[in-house]
Design a protein around this motif. Structure first.
Motif, PDB file in Angstrom:
ATOM      1  N   ALA A  98       0.870  -1.103  -0.166  1.00 44.51           N
ATOM      2  CA  ALA A  98      -0.083  -0.157   0.039  1.00 44.51           C
ATOM      3  C   ALA A  98       0.797   1.127   0.106  1.00 44.51           C
ATOM      4  N   GLY A  99       0.449   2.244  -0.627  1.00 45.37           N
ATOM      5  CA  GLY A  99       1.500   3.457  -0.742  1.00 45.37           C
ATOM      6  C   GLY A  99       0.258   4.735  -0.624  1.00 45.37           C
ATOM      7  N   TYR A 100       0.774   5.627  -0.308  1.00 46.82           N
ATOM      8  CA  TYR A 100       0.069   7.137  -0.572  1.00 46.82           C
ATOM      9  C   TYR A 100       0.799   8.170  -1.380  1.00 46.82           C
ATOM     10  N   GLU A 101       0.018   8.984  -1.843  1.00 43.01           N
ATOM     11  CA  GLU A 101       0.437   9.807  -2.913  1.00 43.01           C
ATOM     12  C   GLU A 101       1.485  10.873  -2.392  1.00 43.01           C
ATOM     13  N   THR A 102       2.413  11.108  -3.177  1.00 39.51           N
ATOM     14  CA  THR A 102       3.494  12.160  -2.768  1.00 39.51           C
ATOM     15  C   THR A 102       3.630  12.985  -3.879  1.00 39.51           C
ATOM     16  N   TYR A 103       3.738  14.311  -3.442  1.00 38.79           N
ATOM     17  CA  TYR A 103       4.069  15.320  -4.701  1.00 38.79           C
ATOM     18  C   TYR A 103       5.608  15.440  -4.606  1.00 38.79           C
ATOM     19  N   VAL A 104       6.109  14.817  -5.666  1.00 43.22           N
ATOM     20  CA  VAL A 104       7.673  14.657  -5.621  1.00 43.22           C
ATOM     21  C   VAL A 104       8.425  16.169  -5.836  1.00 43.22           C
ATOM     22  N   ASP A 105       7.785  16.905  -6.607  1.00 43.93           N
ATOM     23  CA  ASP A 105       8.303  18.415  -7.019  1.00 43.93           C
ATOM     24  C   ASP A 105       8.077  19.111  -5.508  1.00 43.93           C
ATOM     25  N   GLU A 106       7.145  19.035  -4.517  1.00 46.45           N
ATOM     26  CA  GLU A 106       6.987  19.721  -3.729  1.00 46.45           C
ATOM     27  C   GLU A 106       7.732  19.062  -2.378  1.00 46.45           C
ATOM     28  N   GLU A 107       7.519  17.861  -2.152  1.00 48.59           N
ATOM     29  CA  GLU A 107       7.911  17.174  -0.951  1.00 48.59           C
ATOM     30  C   GLU A 107       9.348  16.604  -0.977  1.00 48.59           C
ATOM     31  N   LEU A 108      10.028  16.528  -2.017  1.00 44.71           N
ATOM     32  CA  LEU A 108      11.372  16.118  -2.091  1.00 44.71           C
ATOM     33  C   LEU A 108      12.537  17.364  -2.874  1.00 44.71           C
ATOM     34  N   VAL A 109      12.202  18.347  -2.253  1.00 44.77           N
ATOM     35  CA  VAL A 109      12.755  19.725  -2.797  1.00 44.77           C
ATOM     36  C   VAL A 109      14.594  19.629  -2.639  1.00 44.77           C
ATOM     37  N   ASN A 110      14.991  19.093  -1.613  1.00 47.10           N
ATOM     38  CA  ASN A 110      16.382  19.015  -1.532  1.00 47.10           C
ATOM     39  C   ASN A 110      16.785  17.618  -2.047  1.00 47.10           C
ATOM     40  N   ASP A 111      15.974  16.687  -2.455  1.00 53.08           N
ATOM     41  CA  ASP A 111      16.411  15.294  -2.768  1.00 53.08           C
ATOM     42  C   ASP A 111      16.353  15.142  -4.427  1.00 53.08           C
ATOM     43  N   PRO A 112      17.358  14.559  -4.847  1.00 51.95           N
ATOM     44  CA  PRO A 112      17.127  14.077  -6.463  1.00 51.95           C
ATOM     45  C   PRO A 112      15.855  13.258  -6.810  1.00 51.95           C
ATOM     46  N   GLY A 113      15.265  12.609  -5.834  1.00 50.35           N
ATOM     47  CA  GLY A 113      14.143  11.821  -6.098  1.00 50.35           C
ATOM     48  C   GLY A 113      14.166  10.697  -7.161  1.00 50.35           C
ATOM     49  N   PRO A 114      13.382  10.117  -7.730  1.00 49.55           N
ATOM     50  CA  PRO A 114      13.515   8.712  -8.735  1.00 49.55           C
ATOM     51  C   PRO A 114      13.792   9.571  -9.889  1.00 49.55           C
ATOM     52  N   SER A 115      14.586   8.983 -10.727  1.00 49.37           N
ATOM     53  CA  SER A 115      14.623   9.263 -12.169  1.00 49.37           C
ATOM     54  C   SER A 115      13.347   8.948 -12.937  1.00 49.37           C
TER      55      SER A 115
END
Length: 179
Positions: A145-162
């Motif tokens: 199970a997963g909850y939605e995340t807004y990558v551009d807003e919640e991972l500001v200082n992280d490179p995040g997934p490619s």
């Protein structure tokens, strides 16, 4: 019936269903924490985000993971001007055989998977529940199970997934002439 024979039949029917339904997600495996910003995840454990300039949460390249069933649950609360955004929850059912087949490390260990992310229907999800079930070691099913995340807003200082580039689509490039 022998347990391995039963599992073989289950996997055969799962594959048949997958050929028809063609459900899948793009899975991003979290790279564990370490001290080397170039190759490992480095982030502030208090604020749960990357430290500017040193890396942040890193993920392996995405892999396409087949799923037997995927259910989406819309958020029941509304968006408000103070910053609350509606999010979705997704639950899915996958086989360990497929997880091992696409190269996910130790898929039977739930704790290692709780920092992973996946993409379904153009939305990013953080894993919050990972349950492994079955009767045979290494040959079981996972309920995720997963909850939605807004990558551009919640991972500001992280490179995040490619981003995953898709070069071949599962449908034809032109429609047949029916007239």
């Amino acid at each position: 019936m022998d347990v391995r024979t039963e599992l073989s039949l289950i996997n055969k029917h799962f594959k048949r269903h997958q050929d028809v339904a063609n459900l899948s997600v793009v899975w991003y495996e979290f790279i564990p924490l370490g001290d080397l910003p170039a190759t490992e995840s480095v982030y502030d454990d208090v604020y749960d985000e990357g430290i500017r300039g040193t890396g942040g949460k890193k993920y392996k390249n995405g892999v396409v993971l087949p799923a037997m069933i995927i259910t989406e649950v819309e958020d029941e609360r509304r968006a408000i001007a103070d910053g609350r955004k509606p999010t979705q929850n997704v639950s899915m059912f996958v086989t360990m055989k497929d997880m091992v087949g696409v190269g996910i490390t130790d898929p039977w260990e739930y704790q290692a998977r709780l920092n992973d992310m996946f993409v379904y229907d153009g939305r990013y999800y953080n894993v919050y529940s990972y349950k492994v079930r079955g009767a045979i070691k290494d040959e079981v099913f996972a309920l995720i199970a997963g909850y939605e995340t807004y990558v551009d807003e919640e991972l500001v200082n992280d490179p995040g997934p490619s981003a995953l580039g898709i070069s071949t689509l599962p449908w034809p490039s032109s429609l047949p002439n029916l007239g």
